[in-house]
Design an enzyme around this catalytic site. Structure first.
Site, PDB file in Angstrom:
ATOM      1  CD  GLU A  22      -1.379   0.859   6.979  1.00 33.77           C
ATOM      2  OE1 GLU A  22      -1.975   1.640   6.235  1.00 33.77           O
ATOM      3  OE2 GLU A  22      -1.494   0.889   8.223  1.00 33.77           O
TER       4      GLU A  22
ATOM      5  CG  ASP B 146      -4.067   0.534  11.123  1.00 35.85           C
ATOM      6  OD1 ASP B 146      -4.199   0.730   9.909  1.00 35.85           O
ATOM      7  OD2 ASP B 146      -4.279   1.428  11.986  1.00 35.85           O
TER       8      ASP B 146
END
Length: 524
Positions: free
Chosen positions: A261, A202
């Protein structure tokens, strides 16, 4: 599957809160996911990526982690996590879990210790604490804004400020601190020892901030811009972290994988995250954000493949995820949006590299744009002063059955954490299974053909075919795909049709494709 299974795999994102609720509390959980693994196996995907299920106060749906080594009771237990991995592996499915390294929850033991320890302490050095500016330090250390709206700084009672690029409950870690780096190496090993096959990282582009934390100034800085010009995105120092992690991943057999990401300014910057000694994949947000336009899509596809070639990494392709408007709606909504989404699915699954699907896209689910204000949970809604409705519209729980209070998401009588539109009964798994022409059966057929076609499960190069300015047509070996993105029907020489996203006609040796329609064929 071989050790490099990820190079051409299809991975399915499970937004755990909204996938399947086993205990009837309205929130999806690990037992619910375990009970639905046959759906994923029947669909034909290779792996599942599961959003965070670790201990969390749930201020941001689990992306505010209070304990990286335990499962939140909302979702089950560590035994459920072990069972998920075992059940998935028994079905030939890999399991990728979410890792949230940019920030912790404010409920994490480290942050509680940092608040109690005071300025200058080793506990505070794990986070980005700074003195304020102006008389008495009353102004924040710089002008940075939170992605979720408002200031990116919050002042604590002793006068210092801490950085949170997202919600106030998500303090940013300081990745110049060796204790932080050592802790995450240990967290990686904890989950790898439990049996997971990899990680989705993330905010992979945000963990390192520019030295001195300079002001952004008059240039402006909406958090979703994610450009390198902002001093907290895509800084070169992140790559040292991933080289360190790659050494950990490679100690396992078969080697485990990680996907970034990473929102970047271009495919060339994305490629830096997947150099041979760093991560394995990075999400292709340039493809996700491309307009429904033949020239734009061709440019993104060509550029993505070209950027990845020098570093030996596969391109990835993604149309939706838990942070963006579902592509049925982005592509126009209604019947037009669904036609385009079905055509986009065939184009995406025909491309070389790896594909990520978002739960519910196999059902053709649209964005839910009319959720009542009082049910919205995304922190963006509150932090924006109720001007940005946030991401809840793409997170509405899945419809599995045609009836019941939760359409099969949970036991009948339960109430999902976000309300499902009544017309989703007709889009449910039960309604679409074995229904000729349904979006679910289109995905099942496409994924079966992709698995059975050697050209699509390899590095077979892509060759563009000349089919006119509004048609994207490509060949990979003996396999062909064409998509009509124009407003008029288009002719395409394509004998041996394998699959089409919608109705088409045949005129002699040609296929006549209506607008917003894709076809797969096999030559000779």
């Amino acid at each position: 599957m071989s050790g490099d299974w990820w190079r051409d795999a299809v991975l399915y994102e499970v937004y755990i809160r909204s996938f399947s609720d086993a205990n009837g509390d309205g929130v999806g959980d690990l037992p619910g996911l375990r009970s639905r693994l046959d759906h994923l196996a029947d669909l034909g995907v290779d792996a599942l990526w599961v959003t965070p299920f670790t201990t969390s106060p749930m201020a941001d749906g689990g992306y505010d982690v209070a304990d990286y080594r335990d499962v939140d009771p909302t979702f089950g237990s560590l035994d459920d996590a072990r069972g998920l991995v075992a059940d998935a592996h028994a079905r030939g499915l890999k399991v990728v879990v979410d890792l949230v390294p940019n920030h912790t929850s404010s409920a994490h033991a480290w942050f509680t210790e940092a608040l109690a320890a005071g300025p200058g302490s080793p506990a505070r050095a794990r986070y980005v604490f700074r003195d304020g500016r102006g008389p008495g330090g009353e102004r924040p250390p710089n002008d940075w804004e939170s992605v979720f709206g408002g200031l990116a700084w919050t002042r604590v009672p002793d006068g210092q400020w801490y950085l949170h690029l997202f919600d106030v409950t998500q303090p940013d870690l300081d990745w110049t601190n060796e204790e932080v780096r050592a802790e995450f190496r240990a967290i990686l090993r904890f989950w790898l020892d439990l049996g997971v096959d990899g990680f989705r990282v993330d905010v992979a582009h945000g963990m390192v901030k520019r030295d001195g934390l300079p002001d952004v100034g008059a240039a402006g800085q909406h958090g979703l811009r994610h450009t390198r010009e902002l001093p907290y995105w895509d800084q070169d120092g992140v790559h040292e972290i991933y080289r360190d992690w790659r050494k950990v991943l490679d100690t396992y057999r078969p080697p485990r994988v990680a996907v970034a990401e990473a929102w970047t300014t271009g495919a060339d910057r994305t490629a830096r995250y997947v150099r041979p000694d760093e991560l394995h994949q990075a999400f292709n947000f340039h493809y996700l954000t491309a307009e429904w336009d033949a020239a734009a899509l061709r440019a993104v596809i060509t550029g993505s493949i070209a950027a990845m070639a020098p570093v030996g990494a596969p391109a990835t392709w993604v149309l939706s995820n838990h942070d963006v408007t579902r592509h049925v709606t982005r592509y126009g909504g209604g019947a037009t949006g669904l036609r385009r989404a079905r055509a986009a699915a065939l184009l995406t699954l025909a491309l070389p590299g790896s594909v990520y699907l978002y739960q519910g896209e196999e059902l053709g689910l649209p964005e839910v744009t009319d959720l009542p204000d009082e049910v919205l949970r995304d922190p963006t809604w509150a932090r924006s002063g109720h001007t940005d409705r946030g991401r809840d519209g793409c997170r509405v729980p899945l419809p599995w059955d045609t009836g019941g209070s939760a359409l099969g998401f949970g036991p009948d009588g339960s109430t999902p954490w976000l309300p499902q539109p009544a017309d989703w009964a007709g889009l449910s798994v039960a309604a679409q299974s074995r229904e000729h022409g349904s979006t679910l059966e289109l995905y099942r057929a496409a994924l079966r053909l992709r698995r059975e076609s050697p050209e699509l499960r390899s590095d077979t190069p892509l060759t563009w075919l000349d089919a006119g300015p509004e048609v994207l047509a490509l060949r990979r070996g003996g396999f062909g795909c064409a998509v009509n993105l124009g407003a008029a029907p288009a002719r395409m020489p394509a004998s041996g049709v394998l699959l089409a996203s919608g109705p088409y006609t045949v005129d002699g040796p040609d296929v006549v494709l209506p607008p917003d329609t894709a076809v797969w064929w096999r030559a000779g």
